[in-house]
Design an enzyme around this catalytic site. Structure first.
Site, PDB file in Angstrom:
ATOM      1  N   HIS A   1       0.849  -1.155  -0.035  1.00 35.71           N
ATOM      2  CA  HIS A   1       0.085   0.000  -0.021  1.00 35.71           C
ATOM      3  C   HIS A   1       0.920   1.277  -0.021  1.00 35.71           C
ATOM      4  CE1 HIS A   1      -2.672   2.938   2.465  1.00 35.71           C
ATOM      5  NE2 HIS A   1      -2.874   2.938   1.158  1.00 35.71           N
TER       6      HIS A   1
ATOM      7  N   HIS B   1      -1.530   1.459   8.130  1.00 33.83           N
ATOM      8  CA  HIS B   1      -3.068   1.575   7.672  1.00 33.83           C
ATOM      9  C   HIS B   1      -3.551   0.443   8.229  1.00 33.83           C
ATOM     10  CE1 HIS B   1      -0.391   4.635   5.223  1.00 33.83           C
ATOM     11  NE2 HIS B   1      -1.295   5.264   5.941  1.00 33.83           N
TER      12      HIS B   1
END
Lengths: 173, 820
Positions: free
Chosen positions: A103, A122
Site C-alpha cells: 500500500h 494503515h
C-alpha cells in the site's frame, strides 16, 4: 532448466489473465527511442538467484529477515509448520514474502499467533498461510511472495516474485 | 491459490505526460488523484529528467513515495480514438487524502474500460433494445425514438403519473452536477414527475429530513474538524472502511495525538490533549480496533448498544447534559428555538436508557462526560458528531437523527472548529435540480406502487433495485413478470415496424406490463428486465463536478474516451427531451412539447452552465476553467466570490450562528422513544433467531458495479460474507466459507460464512448490496413516516446450503483486526 520451466509457467498465467502487462512494458521498451539494441529485451525482468538461508536454520514460526532481489527489498523467510501454497522444503511449509506493505511501503510485522504480516501504517493484514492474501487492508495487491527452491544441500534459494514490489517500477532495479 | 497479477514492471510516466485533475469517483471522501496519459509508443525513463516525478527511479523509493504506482493504477485506454498509457495515482498535494489511496480508489485505472488489456469489457458500448428475444445493439436515433414514442403515449394515456423514474441524486460516478441537472431538468422541469425514487431508497426523499427540518444542513463542518475535536462521536458508521482516507488522514492524527500542535495553533487559550472517541455501533468493527490501536483503549468507548436503540441513548445524553448545565446557553438563547420544550419532552434517565440500550449507567454517564463536560478552565469541550447508515437506515430514522442533532446543537458544537454534526456520506454529493416540491411529503413509495402494478413506463438511471432495495425478493418477482409481458408483446411483431411495435407495447402495458428503460454504464441486474439500455459515460470519460463530505467541489477532467457510443447522462437526458418534444408534436400535444425546450446542450459543460452555474448558491462564481485552476483541492461550497484567480469558499456552515430556519434559527426537536417504529419489525424480531445486521465493507464500497468483474476483488470476495460467532456456526454445523441461506418471511438470500469471534451470539452481519447475494431480499417493506427504509433492523434464520465451494477454499478467514 527449473528456472526456465518457472518462466514458462508465469508466462502462461499472464496470457491467461488477458492482461499482458509485463509484455506491454517490454514492447514499449523495444519500440522506444534510443539506439537500436543488438539483443531484443527480455519479456520478464531477469531475477537473480539468491541464497536466502538454509532449511536447517529455520525454526517453526520464527521469521528470518532476508532481502530479495537486492539489499533494498526487505523480506522474510518463515517456516510455518504447516504445508501451504508456495511452500517449499521437506514439509512444504517454508515461504518467503516481501515485508514492505504494497500500500504505502511501511514495514510489516509478523504476528506469531495467527501467522500474519501486519502494517502499522494503515492496519493492512496479509495471511502467510494463504499466499500472502490480504485479509483486510488498503493494498491493491496481495503480498509479493518469493518463488523459492530448496537445493540438495538444504539451501533455500529465491528466484522470482509474483507481484510488483512497493517503491519500484521494476522488481529488479 | 491467491490471485497474483504476475507483473514485474510497469511503464514509467514520461516527463511530458499529460496531467489531469481527478477526484476519486467512488465514495463521499473524494480523494484527489492525478491521471497521467501518454502515447502508447513512448515511455519515460529512470533518470530524473526522463520521468514525471523528477526522481531517480533506478533506486528503491521510500514509504509514502509520490513516485510509485501499483499495477492497479495502470491501464491502456483510448484518448481521441488512440491507445494511450494511463496512470491514475493519489495526489500528495490534495488536502483530503495527502497522497493516500484506498483499496478502491487506487484501482480506478484498472477498473477503466480497456480494449487493449480487456478490463471492464462488460461496459455498454451501444444502445441496446429487446429484439428477437435478446438485447441487441441499435443506433441512438432508433433507441431514443422507441423510448420517446412509448413514454409520450403512456403520458398521453395515463398522465405524467404513468411515468416512473429511478434516478441517482448524488455526485461522483453515476451522478454529478451535470447529470443531476440533466435528469432533473427533464423530470422536474419539462415534466413534473411525482413517481420518482432515488438510487438507494424507494422514494424521493431526504435521508436526513430531521436535521434539515431543524435548520441544520447535514454537511456542516470540514474534515480538519476531526483533527481539532476533543472528542469524536460516531454513530452507526465504520469510517475506516467507508470513509477510509478521511479517517486515516484526519481522525487518526487526533487519536494518535499528533494533531495537538495544530489544535494549539488554531485554538489558543484553551487546554488541548490527544483526542477521544465514542463509537455507537452494535458491532465491533475494524474502526473500533484501529481507534484502540491509535488512542489506547482508555480513550475509546465502544457503546455496543442493542440494535435500534440509539434514540434512547441520545435522549439520555441530552437529559444528563442539560441537568449538569453543560450546554451553550448563549447560543441556545441567540440562535435556537424550543430548547426547554425539547428537554422536557425527551427526558430519559440514565437508568431508562441503560435498560433499553443494554449499556450500563456508567457507560452512558461517562460518554456524556466525554461529550460535554467542560475542559480545564471551564472551556467548552469541542465534540464532533458523525453518523451514517446505522442511523440513517436504522430504527425510527427521523427522530433518531433529530435526537443526535439536539445534543450537538445544545452543546454549541455546530459551526465551530472541532465540531459539526454531519452525516459521513456514501457517494459524493452533486445535486442540482429544479424544485422537487411537487413530489410532496411523504413522497410516493415507488417500489410499492410498482409491485402493485402502477405505472406504464419506468426510466432507470444508474440504479439497481435488484441489488439495493428493501423487500427485494418480492420486487424482483413482480418486476420481472410485468416486464416479461412487454417482452412477449415485442416478440409478437417485427421490430422494424415501429407503429406496430409501439402499439404492442402499449397494449401490454394496459394488461399490467411495464416498459423499462435502463440508463447505465454496465448491464445491471434490473437491466435484465429492461427493454432498452442506454449506454452512459462515467467520471473521467466526461468532465464531471461533485462535492465531497466537507462540501469540497472539484472538476474531474476527462482523461479518456467513453466506450463506444456511450454518452454523459446529461446529454442522454437532453436527447430524450429532444425526442419527446418531437413525438409530442407528432401526436398533437404541442403544449406538452413546448415544455421540452432548452435541451440544446452539446457538451456536459453546457449542462453545467445551464444548471449549477445559473441555479446553485454561489454558482455564478464557478466555471470549468476556474475549477481546473483550483486543481484537486477545489473550494468548499458555497462559493462566495472570485478574487485573485481563486474561488472563495466556505469552510464551515453556520459559523455566524445563523441557521437554516425561516427566522435564521435552529429548532430543537421533540424525539420521544417509541420502540421499533417500522411496521412488523417487532414481530419479526420475536419470530426469528438472528439479527441480520448489514452494511458495507472495505474492499467493495460504491464500486461493486465495476468490481464484479475485477479479479483482485472477486478472488477475495466471491460471495457476500456473513460474520457469525463461532459458537453459532458450530450449532448450525457450519465451517468457514460454507454457503448459507438467510431467510425469513420476506424472502431469502445467500452468503459465505466468516467466523468472527467478536460477533455477539445471534447477531450476524452481512455485506449489503452484493451482486452474488442480495441482503435486501430479507428486508421487510417497513419504512418510516417519510418512506425511509429500515434495512438494519432485520431478523431471520440461517441454514447451511453447501460446504465451501471451490471459490472460497483458498480464502483466508482470519480476523480482520490489525494485531501486532
Amino acid at each position: 532448466m527449473k528456472k526456465c520451466d518457472l518462466m514458462v509457467d508465469l508466462g502462461r498465467r499472464r496470457f491467461l489473465s488477458g492482461a499482458g502487462m509485463a509484455a506491454a512494458g517490454a514492447a514499449a521498451t523495444t519500440i522506444g527511442s534510443g539506439p537500436a539494441q543488438a539483443k531484443p529485451a527480455a519479456a520478464l525482468v531477469d531475477y537473480p538467484v539468491s541464497r536466502l538461508g538454509t532449511v536447517a536454520e529455520l525454526k517453526v514460526n520464527e521469521p528470518k529477515d532476508v532481502s530479495y532481489p537486492d539489499g533494498d527489498a526487505p523480506g522474510v523467510l518463515i517456516k510455518l509448520g504447516k504445508r501451504v501454497p508456495g511452500g517449499v522444503g521437506p514439509d512444504g511449509d517454508i515461504v518467503g514474502f516481501s515485508t514492505l506493505c504494497p500500500h504505502k511501503g511501511y514495514p510489516l510485522a509478523f504476528n506469531t499467533a495467527d501467522k500474519t504480516l501486519n502494517c502499522p501504517g494503515h492496519y493492512s493484514r496479509f495471511d502467510c498461510e494463504a499466499g500472502g492474501q490480504q485479509i483486510w487492508g488498503q493494498s491493491t495487491q496481495n503480498l509479493p511472495q518469493y518463488a523459492l527452491r530448496v537445493e540438495a544441500n538444504g539451501d533455500i534459494v529465491a528466484e522470482g516474485l509474483d507481484e510488483l514490489l512497493y517503491g519500484r517500477l521494476s522488481n529488479v532495479l | 491459490m491467491t490471485y497474483k497479477r504476475q507483473i514485474d514492471r510497469l511503464p514509467i510516466v514520461p516527463a511530458d505526460a499529460k496531467e489531469h485533475n481527478v477526484t476519486c469517483h467512488f465514495c463521499i471522501v473524494g480523494c484527489g488523484y492525478k491521471a497521467y496519459t501518454w502515447d502508447i509508443n513512448k515511455q519515460g525513463g529512470t533518470e530524473p529528467s526522463q520521468n514525471k516525478f523528477k526522481v531517480d527511479l533506478a533506486k528503491q523509493q521510500g514509504a509514502d513515495s509520490p513516485a510509485w504506482y501499483a499495477p492497479s493504477m495502470y491501464n491502456i485506454v483510448k484518448q481521441g480514438g488512440k491507445d494511450v498509457h494511463l496512470v491514475i495515482m493519489p495526489d500528495k498535494n490534495c488536502a483530503v487524502n495527502s497522497g493516500l489511496g484506498s483499496v478502491r480508489g487506487a484501482r480506478m485505472a484498472e477498473t477503466s474500460y480497456s480494449e487493449a488489456r480487456s478490463t471492464q469489457q462488460q461496459r455498454l458500448t451501444d444502445p441496446m433494445v429487446w429484439r428477437y428475444g435478446a438485447m441487441s445493439p441499435t443506433s441512438w436515433d432508433d433507441a431514443l425514438d422507441l423510448v420517446a414514442r412509448v413514454t409520450c403515449q403512456i403520458i398521453k394515456d395515463q398522465g405524467e403519473d404513468g411515468l416512473f423514474v429511478s434516478a441517482f441524486d448524488h455526485g461522483g460516478a453515476g451522478g454529478g452536477y451535470e447529470n443531476t441537472w440533466g435528469t432533473g431538468k427533464l423530470y422536474f422541469g419539462a415534466m413534473k414527475v411525482k413517481n420518482i425514487r432515488i438510487h438507494n431508497r424507494p422514494a424521493y426523499n431526504s435521508e436526513v429530513h430531521a436535521t434539515r427540518d431543524m435548520g441544520v444542513g447535514e454537511l456542516n463542518n470540514c474534515y480538519e474538524d476531526a483533527q481539532l475535536a476533543d472528542t469524536i462521536v460516531v454513530v452507526g458508521a465504520n469510517p475506516l472502511e467507508t470513509q477510509t482516507n478521511y479517517f486515516l488522514n484526519h481522525w487518526v492524527p487526533n487519536l494518535r495525538g499528533t494533531s495537538v500542535d495544530k489544535k494549539r495553533a488554531e485554538l489558543p487559550n484553551e487546554a488541548h490533549a490527544q483526542g477521544r472517541i465514542v463509537i455507537v455501533d452494535p458491532r465491533r468493527t475494524v474502526t473500533v480496533n484501529a481507534c484502540e490501536a491509535e488512542a489506547g483503549k482508555d480513550r475509546v468507548m465502544h457503546l455496543a448498544i442493542n440494535s435500534g436503540t440509539d434514540l434512547a441513548l441520545f435522549n439520555a445524553w441530552m437529559t444528563y447534559i442539560a441537568e449538569k448545565g453543560w450546554v451553550d446557553k448563549a447560543l441556545i438563547a441567540a440562535s435556537t428555538n424550543g430548547f426547554d420544550k425539547m428537554v422536557a419532552a425527551n427526558k430519559t434517565t440514565l437508568e431508562q436508557a441503560a435498560a433499553l440500550t443494554g449499556l450500563t449507567v456508567d457507560q452512558i454517564r461517562q460518554s456524556a462526560e466525554w461529550i460535554a463536560m467542560p475542559k480545564e478552565g471551564n472551556a467548552r469541550r469541542r465534540t464532533m458528531f458523525a453518523y451514517e447508515k446505522g442511523l440513517i437506515w436504522g430504527n425510527d430514522n427521523y427522530r433518531t437523527n433529530g435526537a443526535l442533532v439536539n445534543v450537538a446543537l445544545a452543546t454549541g458544537n455546530i459551526g465551530r472548529p472541532g465540531g459539526g454534526c454531519v452525516r459521513l456520506g456514501g457517494h459524493q454529493e452533486g445535486y442540482s435540480r429544479p424544485s422537487d416540491a411537487h413530489v410532496g411529503r411523504p413522497a410516493a413509495y415507488v417500489d410499492k406502487l410498482l409491485i402493485e402494478g402502477k405505472g406504464g413506463v419506468h426510466h432507470i438511471w444508474a440504479c439497481d433495485h435488484y441489488k439495493t432495495t428493501l423487500n427485494a425478493h418480492q420486487f424482483k418477482r413482480t418486476y420481472k413478470k410485468r416486464s416479461d409481458l412487454v417482452k412477449e408483446a415485442m416478440d409478437s411483431v417485427p421490430f422494424g415496424d415501429r407503429p406496430a411495435l409501439v402499439n404492442a407495447i402499449v397494449d401490454a402495458i394496459k394488461k399490467g406490463g411495464l416498459f423499462s428503460v435502463d440508463v447505465d454504464i454496465v448491464p445491471s441486474q434490473i437491466g435484465q428486465a429492461a427493454h432498452v439500455w442506454l449506454p452512459a459515460a462515467t467520471s473521467g470519460e466526461m468532465n464531471l463536478t461533485s462535492m465531497n463530505g466537507e462540501r469540497r467541489m472539484r472538476l474531474v477532467e476527462r482523461y479518456m474516451d467513453p466506450p463506444g457510443q456511450s454518452m454523459p447522462d446529461c446529454l442522454i437526458a437532453a436527447r430524450i427531451a429532444n425526442n419527446m418534444e418531437r413525438v409530442f408534436r407528432e401526436i398533437g400535444m404541442a403544449q406538452a412539447a413546448d415544455n421540452f425546450k432548452g435541451f440544446d446542450w452539446k457538451t456536459e459543460e453546457d449542462a453545467f452552465m445551464d444548471g449549477y452555474h445559473k441555479h446553485e448558491k454561489g454558482g455564478e462564481h464557478v466555471t470549468y476553467a476556474r475549477l481546473k485552476a483550483a486543481g484537486t483541492n477545489g473550494f468548499q461550497e458555497p462559493a462566495t466570490g472570485f478574487a485573485d484567480g481563486k474561488i472563495a469558499g466556505t469552510k464551515r456552515l453556520f459559523a455566524d450562528g445563523k441557521f437554516g430556519g425561516k427566522d435564521g434559527k435552529a429548532t430543537f426537536m421533540e424525539t420521544q422513544w417509541r420502540g421499533l417504529q417500522a411496521a412488523g419489525k417487532q414481530a419479526e424480531k420475536d419470530k426469528f433467531a438472528f439479527l441480520i445486521n448489514n452494511g458495507r465493507a472495505n474492499l467493495v464500497w460504491q464500486n461493486a458495479y465495476l468490481d464484479q468483474h475485477n479479479d483482485f476483488v472477486m478472488d477475495r470476495q466471491p460471495y457476500p460474507f456473513i460474520e457469525l460467532n463461532p459458537a453459532d456456526m458450530a450449532e448450525l454445523g457450519l465451517k468457514q466459507g460454507d454457503l448459507v441461506e438467510v431467510y425469513n418471511d420476506n424472502g431469502s438470500t445467500q452468503a459465505m460464512a466468516y467466523p468472527t469471534p467478536s460477533a455477539k451470539r445471534k447477531q450476524a452481519f452481512m455485506l449489503f448490496a452484493y451482486p452474488t447475494g442480495v441482503q435486501g431480499n430479507v428486508v421487510s417493506a417497513g419504512v418510516n413516516e417519510f418512506v425511509i427504509p429500515n434495512y438494519k433492523q432485520t431478523w431471520g434464520n440461517i441454514r447451511k446450503i453447501a460446504s465451501a465451494p471451490e471459490g472460497t477454499r483458498h480464502l483466508s478467514f482470519k480476523s480482520q483486526e490489525y494485531a501486532v
